[in-house]
Design a protein around this motif. Sequence first.
Motif, PDB file in Angstrom:
ATOM      1  N   SER A  77       0.820  -1.212   0.000  1.00 26.42           N
ATOM      2  CA  SER A  77       0.000   0.000   0.000  1.00 26.42           C
ATOM      3  C   SER A  77       0.854   1.262   0.000  1.00 26.42           C
ATOM      4  O   SER A  77       0.512   2.260  -0.652  1.00 26.42           O
ATOM      5  CB  SER A  77      -0.935   0.002   1.218  1.00 26.42           C
ATOM      6  OG  SER A  77      -1.877  -1.030   1.127  1.00 26.42           O
ATOM      7  N   GLU A  81       0.796   4.075  -2.981  1.00 27.21           N
ATOM      8  CA  GLU A  81       0.598   5.508  -2.766  1.00 27.21           C
ATOM      9  C   GLU A  81       1.679   6.317  -3.476  1.00 27.21           C
ATOM     10  O   GLU A  81       1.399   7.339  -4.101  1.00 27.21           O
ATOM     11  CB  GLU A  81       0.618   5.803  -1.274  1.00 27.21           C
ATOM     12  CG  GLU A  81       0.300   7.245  -0.960  1.00 27.21           C
ATOM     13  CD  GLU A  81       0.404   7.534   0.520  1.00 27.21           C
ATOM     14  OE1 GLU A  81       0.522   8.714   0.876  1.00 27.21           O
ATOM     15  OE2 GLU A  81       0.386   6.579   1.310  1.00 27.21           O
ATOM     16  N   ARG A  82       2.919   5.852  -3.408  1.00 26.50           N
ATOM     17  CA  ARG A  82       4.004   6.524  -4.120  1.00 26.50           C
ATOM     18  C   ARG A  82       3.783   6.520  -5.624  1.00 26.50           C
ATOM     19  O   ARG A  82       4.228   7.415  -6.338  1.00 26.50           O
ATOM     20  CB  ARG A  82       5.335   5.842  -3.804  1.00 26.50           C
ATOM     21  CG  ARG A  82       6.018   6.349  -2.548  1.00 26.50           C
ATOM     22  CD  ARG A  82       7.410   5.805  -2.442  1.00 26.50           C
ATOM     23  NE  ARG A  82       8.187   6.092  -3.633  1.00 26.50           N
ATOM     24  CZ  ARG A  82       9.335   5.489  -3.940  1.00 26.50           C
ATOM     25  NH1 ARG A  82       9.831   4.557  -3.154  1.00 26.50           N
ATOM     26  NH2 ARG A  82       9.983   5.806  -5.040  1.00 26.50           N
ATOM     27  N   ASP A  84       1.035   6.948  -7.085  1.00 29.78           N
ATOM     28  CA  ASP A  84      -0.107   7.832  -7.398  1.00 29.78           C
ATOM     29  C   ASP A  84      -1.425   7.104  -7.580  1.00 29.78           C
ATOM     30  O   ASP A  84      -2.372   7.667  -8.141  1.00 29.78           O
ATOM     31  CB  ASP A  84       0.168   8.674  -8.651  1.00 29.78           C
ATOM     32  CG  ASP A  84       1.391   9.552  -8.495  1.00 29.78           C
ATOM     33  OD1 ASP A  84       1.650   9.999  -7.367  1.00 29.78           O
ATOM     34  OD2 ASP A  84       2.100   9.782  -9.506  1.00 29.78           O
ATOM     35  N   PHE A  86      -3.738   6.360  -5.405  1.00 26.06           N
ATOM     36  CA  PHE A  86      -4.841   6.985  -4.691  1.00 26.06           C
ATOM     37  C   PHE A  86      -5.143   8.388  -5.225  1.00 26.06           C
ATOM     38  O   PHE A  86      -6.262   8.876  -5.086  1.00 26.06           O
ATOM     39  CB  PHE A  86      -4.528   7.016  -3.196  1.00 26.06           C
ATOM     40  CG  PHE A  86      -4.313   5.630  -2.626  1.00 26.06           C
ATOM     41  CD1 PHE A  86      -5.366   4.765  -2.497  1.00 26.06           C
ATOM     42  CD2 PHE A  86      -3.045   5.200  -2.263  1.00 26.06           C
ATOM     43  CE1 PHE A  86      -5.185   3.483  -2.001  1.00 26.06           C
ATOM     44  CE2 PHE A  86      -2.847   3.932  -1.764  1.00 26.06           C
ATOM     45  CZ  PHE A  86      -3.923   3.065  -1.636  1.00 26.06           C
ATOM     46  N   LYS A  87      -4.159   9.017  -5.832  1.00 28.33           N
ATOM     47  CA  LYS A  87      -4.427  10.297  -6.496  1.00 28.33           C
ATOM     48  C   LYS A  87      -5.370  10.083  -7.675  1.00 28.33           C
ATOM     49  O   LYS A  87      -6.278  10.880  -7.913  1.00 28.33           O
ATOM     50  CB  LYS A  87      -3.116  10.931  -6.966  1.00 28.33           C
ATOM     51  CG  LYS A  87      -3.302  12.316  -7.579  1.00 28.33           C
ATOM     52  CD  LYS A  87      -1.984  12.927  -8.002  1.00 28.33           C
ATOM     53  CE  LYS A  87      -1.456  12.275  -9.264  1.00 28.33           C
ATOM     54  NZ  LYS A  87      -0.238  12.943  -9.774  1.00 28.33           N
ATOM     55  N   THR A 122      -6.403   2.287   4.887  1.00 33.71           N
ATOM     56  CA  THR A 122      -5.610   2.988   3.876  1.00 33.71           C
ATOM     57  C   THR A 122      -6.509   3.869   3.008  1.00 33.71           C
ATOM     58  O   THR A 122      -6.181   5.030   2.733  1.00 33.71           O
ATOM     59  CB  THR A 122      -4.866   1.979   2.991  1.00 33.71           C
ATOM     60  OG1 THR A 122      -3.997   1.202   3.795  1.00 33.71           O
ATOM     61  CG2 THR A 122      -4.070   2.683   1.911  1.00 33.71           C
ATOM     62  N   CYS A 123      -7.627   3.324   2.589  1.00 32.32           N
ATOM     63  CA  CYS A 123      -8.555   4.070   1.743  1.00 32.32           C
ATOM     64  C   CYS A 123      -9.026   5.345   2.437  1.00 32.32           C
ATOM     65  O   CYS A 123      -9.048   6.424   1.849  1.00 32.32           O
ATOM     66  CB  CYS A 123      -9.746   3.180   1.381  1.00 32.32           C
ATOM     67  SG  CYS A 123     -11.089   4.003   0.529  1.00 32.32           S
ATOM     68  N   VAL A 126      -6.212   8.228   2.745  1.00 33.15           N
ATOM     69  CA  VAL A 126      -5.792   8.972   1.554  1.00 33.15           C
ATOM     70  C   VAL A 126      -6.939   9.671   0.827  1.00 33.15           C
ATOM     71  O   VAL A 126      -6.698  10.580   0.038  1.00 33.15           O
ATOM     72  CB  VAL A 126      -5.050   8.043   0.568  1.00 33.15           C
ATOM     73  CG1 VAL A 126      -3.795   7.484   1.187  1.00 33.15           C
ATOM     74  CG2 VAL A 126      -5.958   6.907   0.101  1.00 33.15           C
ATOM     75  N   GLU A 229       3.455  13.888   0.369  1.00 39.16           N
ATOM     76  CA  GLU A 229       3.402  12.431   0.383  1.00 39.16           C
ATOM     77  C   GLU A 229       3.751  11.864   1.736  1.00 39.16           C
ATOM     78  O   GLU A 229       3.172  10.902   2.196  1.00 39.16           O
ATOM     79  CB  GLU A 229       4.367  11.870  -0.667  1.00 39.16           C
ATOM     80  CG  GLU A 229       4.368  10.342  -0.704  1.00 39.16           C
ATOM     81  CD  GLU A 229       5.348   9.807  -1.722  1.00 39.16           C
ATOM     82  OE1 GLU A 229       5.381   8.602  -1.881  1.00 39.16           O
ATOM     83  OE2 GLU A 229       6.064  10.610  -2.318  1.00 39.16           O
ATOM     84  N   THR A 233      -0.073   8.939   4.609  1.00 44.32           N
ATOM     85  CA  THR A 233       0.418   7.574   4.578  1.00 44.32           C
ATOM     86  C   THR A 233      -0.731   6.622   4.792  1.00 44.32           C
ATOM     87  O   THR A 233      -1.757   6.970   5.362  1.00 44.32           O
ATOM     88  CB  THR A 233       1.489   7.331   5.659  1.00 44.32           C
ATOM     89  OG1 THR A 233       0.834   7.359   6.921  1.00 44.32           O
ATOM     90  CG2 THR A 233       2.565   8.387   5.600  1.00 44.32           C
ATOM     91  N   GLY A 234      -0.513   5.378   4.338  1.00 47.18           N
ATOM     92  CA  GLY A 234      -1.576   4.395   4.441  1.00 47.18           C
ATOM     93  C   GLY A 234      -1.681   3.764   5.802  1.00 47.18           C
ATOM     94  O   GLY A 234      -2.613   3.036   6.061  1.00 47.18           O
TER      95      GLY A 234
END
Length: 524
Positions: A77, A81-82, A84, A86-87, A122-123, A126, A229, A233-234
């Motif tokens: 996770s 995220e790194r 992108d 979730f972006k 995590t969801c 972010v 970033e 964090t997740g």
Amino acid sequence: MLALEPTTKVVLGSIAFGIFWVLAVFPAVPFLPIGRTAGSLLGAMLMVLLRVLSADEAYASINLPILGLLFGTMVVSVYLERADMFKYLGKVLSWKSLGGKDLLCRICLVSAVASALFTNDTCCVVLTEFILKIARQNNLPPKPFLLALASSANIGSAATPIGNPQNLVIAVQSKISFGDFLFGILPAMLIGIIINAGILLCYFWGDLSGDKYHYKEVDISPQPEVVEEEDVTGHRFSPATMSHHPCSSSGSLMDCISGTCILANDQGDIDHRPVYGGHGESREGTGLVKRNVKSSSRLVNCANESSFHYIPDEEATMERWQRLLWNGCVYAVTLAMLIALWAGLNMSWSAITAALALIVLDFKDAGPCLEKVSYGLLLFFCGMFVTVDGFNKTGVPSAFWDFMEPYSQINTFSGMLVLAFVILFLSNVASNVPTVLLLGAQVAASAAQISPAEETRAWLFLAWVSTVAGNLSLLGSAANLIVCEQARRSVHYGYNLSFLSHLIFGLPSTIIITIIGLFFIRTN
């Protein structure tokens, strides 16, 4: 059936478990504000010191496959995220939105799917900031969207073994394959999401129309927001922060927006160019890039930037392609992990292998990414395994189940309702993971006497009810608390989601979705 141990052992074991329970449910209790993780370890230590468990039994009670699966999914996770991921999910929420009702339905769907694949916590970490920003930009109230995010994330996470911690426990203990788990609960999850969206629309139809609600205007600095970033964090559950790079110069401006450098000269000509610095991350103190647009452009220094460097167009293009290649590798490894889980390979080692593959492909010190793993959560699980095993050995949970078993047969409608009520109550009083650890084996053993298919159904039943139970109150799940805290501490879009406002929606929603979902749980 496990008989009650001698009275002394029962009392001492109950005291140790009671201390664990108080600190797990109320981590900031005034007389011992040490937090959940330390409270869990304290409960485990007391179980050994009070001789409820031996040291060897305590070590043996720690479930390494669950810890390995949890660690692996956390690392994956972090890298998603790194990359992108979730972006992009945030962009899906706002792309060609048709209004408040459409946005609410999108949030329900996106958060449910994302939670099933990347865990509900995590969801929520972010996406909360994205949702607050979208609501503000569209002059809509944040409350229905925050409730949609938290409740749908919990419902969606019920569908897979990697959706939430209690499902990890159930999947490992029951040995149900990833595919059987998914298809067993997926129909209930889909129906639950539809019902949840419908209830939210009924509650907030007038507010979402956009005519009756007028958001109070707040003075916001003209500089765009940049979500750092390292703050989103997740697994650290720290709220996303919005940071600015103040600029100073007369007649010229440079704003840093999501990796883009905007330069304006005296004539107002504007150029958008990618910003590169550090390791592709937007951080204070790293080298953001400035470029000359025209010879007449005047470049300005941000107050917190000490130096800049110029990069040729060819090098900028190369870095963009490298970024795209890296993102593709992360998505490919994640897809391979999901395929391995689907194929029935060992879930713990599949997740750990995917995590290590991403670390190797990154080809640099993994320390910064590994620091984002919630080791406190892993330690909490270790202590909880020992504490719950010690309490089980006192015989109290078995005695409770012996009393409830005649009324909780899973092959009758009345039995399902009684069992669902017990799980809902315990999940909100003792938390869902301890409830699964305390009752899982007994419920499955009772169902196995009916048929093997009923045993599988009992495990899925437990996963569904214990997960949806998290929607009943604000304290019912970590995902709820994350959304509440993220929203409250948001720098520019702060909103306080109260316990009562959540309960008014959560209580009827949880009961309705739980009961209806029971009829859609299926086994092969």
